[in-house]
Structures are given as structure tokens and as C-alpha cells.
Design a protein around this motif. Structure first.
Motif, PDB file in Angstrom:
ATOM      1  N   SER A 103       1.213   1.770   0.529  1.00 18.16           N
ATOM      2  CA  SER A 103       1.102   0.342   0.803  1.00 18.16           C
ATOM      3  C   SER A 103      -0.154  -0.162   0.095  1.00 18.16           C
ATOM      4  O   SER A 103      -1.216   0.438   0.203  1.00 18.16           O
ATOM      5  CB  SER A 103       0.997   0.111   2.305  1.00 18.16           C
ATOM      6  N   THR A 104      -0.001  -1.257  -0.637  1.00 19.05           N
ATOM      7  CA  THR A 104      -1.097  -1.765  -1.455  1.00 19.05           C
ATOM      8  C   THR A 104      -1.357  -3.234  -1.149  1.00 19.05           C
ATOM      9  O   THR A 104      -0.424  -4.016  -1.025  1.00 19.05           O
ATOM     10  CB  THR A 104      -0.732  -1.628  -2.951  1.00 19.05           C
ATOM     11  N   MET A 105      -2.642  -3.578  -1.037  1.00 15.72           N
ATOM     12  CA  MET A 105      -3.038  -4.975  -0.922  1.00 15.72           C
ATOM     13  C   MET A 105      -4.000  -5.262  -2.057  1.00 15.72           C
ATOM     14  O   MET A 105      -4.883  -4.457  -2.350  1.00 15.72           O
ATOM     15  CB  MET A 105      -3.729  -5.243   0.409  1.00 15.72           C
ATOM     16  N   GLN A 113      -1.917 -10.225  -2.094  1.00 17.26           N
ATOM     17  CA  GLN A 113      -0.553  -9.708  -2.233  1.00 17.26           C
ATOM     18  C   GLN A 113      -0.431  -8.431  -1.402  1.00 17.26           C
ATOM     19  O   GLN A 113      -1.379  -7.674  -1.259  1.00 17.26           O
ATOM     20  CB  GLN A 113      -0.252  -9.374  -3.707  1.00 17.26           C
ATOM     21  N   ASP A 114       0.751  -8.181  -0.889  1.00 18.09           N
ATOM     22  CA  ASP A 114       1.048  -6.965  -0.130  1.00 18.09           C
ATOM     23  C   ASP A 114       2.278  -6.349  -0.772  1.00 18.09           C
ATOM     24  O   ASP A 114       3.322  -6.999  -0.873  1.00 18.09           O
ATOM     25  CB  ASP A 114       1.309  -7.335   1.333  1.00 18.09           C
ATOM     26  N   SER A 116       4.426  -2.440  -2.076  1.00 13.23           N
ATOM     27  CA  SER A 116       4.631  -1.007  -1.986  1.00 13.23           C
ATOM     28  C   SER A 116       4.623  -0.474  -3.412  1.00 13.23           C
ATOM     29  O   SER A 116       5.289  -1.032  -4.286  1.00 13.23           O
ATOM     30  CB  SER A 116       5.976  -0.745  -1.300  1.00 13.23           C
TER      31      SER A 116
END
Length: 170
Positions: A103-105, A113-114, A116
Motif C-alpha cells: 500500500s502506497t501513499m 494519492q493512495d 497499491s
């Protein structure tokens, strides 16, 4: 009087000849030094690699900074596999780990932004980092792909030797 003038002329001629030879030799040595310097600089990555191998052979230890691990993101597993295979086919890395979804922010165009993503660990020689970055930027689906380099300070010497064998010298 003629005898003194002739001796003086001979002496001046010999002095001029010695100076001319000296300057000629000096220019030749200077030119050769410049050529050797240019060749040494142009062969630096190859010389560095040979130096690292000699250091390891004589001391039995690793030279810090000779290898790096790149962190590289990808939008999905198939893109990661395609990018990884392309890097490996070009022999820019010894090994690539493709880790499961993360999971990346991140900030993009002023907004959070959020997403995968798939994280890749690319193990390579430090001297190859710029080639990997340039190549990844040319094929990656992202406009600004993440490529971060972490220098390897120490590790298993047999593994490092294997990496050197897997990645050809520059």
C-alpha cells in the motif's frame, strides 16, 4: 678572433640542440602523460572493478559501496515482471526480488494519492545504477517512476563475488 667566434658558435649550437632535445622529450612525456590520464579516466569503471576483485582476493573482505540495491515501484505484478526481465536480459542486475502488493501513499500534483503497487529490489553494481535508471525511465508506465539507490556497505563475500560474475564489467 675567428677561432673564438667559431667556438662560441659551436657552443651556442650545442646549447640550442640540447634545449631542443630537452623540449622535444618534455613535450613527448607530457603528451604520453595526458594520453595515459585520458585512458585511465575512460577505463575507470573497469579499473575500479579490477581493484575491487584484487582487494577481495588479497584481504578476503568486501569493498563498501561496490554494490547497490535499487528500490523500484511498479503498478502491477505483470509490469514488474516485464521490467525485471528486461533489466535482467540486459545484464544490468544480478538479481531482482518482486515483492507482493504494498500500500502506497504519495503526493502527486498537490494531492495525496493512495495506491497499491509492487516493490522490486534490484541488486546491481553501483557503477550500473545510472544505466538501470535510464533504462527503467524509458520503459516504465509511470511518468516519474520511483528508483532509489541504497549502497551496500557489507554482506556475504561469496554472494558479492557471484554478483560480480553475474553482471559484466562496464
Amino acid at each position: 678572433m675567428v677561432f673564438v667566434a667559431t667556438n662560441r658558435m659551436e657552443w651556442l649550437f650545442q646549447r640550442w640542440l640540447k634545449d631542443a632535445v630537452f623540449h622535444s622529450v618534455f613535450r613527448s612525456v607530457l603528451l604520453m602523460s595526458c594520453v595515459l590520464l585520458v585512458l585511465s579516466v575512460s577505463m575507470y569503471p573497469g579499473l575500479w572493478s579490477i581493484g575491487v576483485q584484487l582487494h577481495s582476493a588479497f584481504t578476503g573482505s568486501y569493498v563498501p559501496g561496490h554494490h547497490s540495491v535499487l528500490l523500484l515501484n511498479s503498478p502491477n505484478e505483470q509490469a514488474a515482471k516485464d521490467i525485471g526481465r528486461a533489466i535482467m536480459e540486459r545484464r544490468l542486475a544480478a538479481s531482482i526480488n518482486i515483492l507482493s502488493r504494498t500500500s502506497t501513499m504519495y503526493y502527486w500534483k498537490g494531492e495525496i494519492q493512495d495506491a497499491s503497487e509492487i516493490l522490486m529490489l534490484v541488486k546491481t553494481k553501483t557503477s550500473r545504477i545510472q544505466q538501470v535508471i535510464d533504462y527503467v525511465r524509458s520503459i516504465h508506465p509511470y511518468a516519474n517512476p520511483e528508483v532509489l539507490s541504497l549502497t551496500v556497505e557489507d554482506g556475504s563475500l561469496p554472494y558479492m563475488k557471484w554478483m560480480d560474475e553475474a553482471i559484466p564489467d562496464d
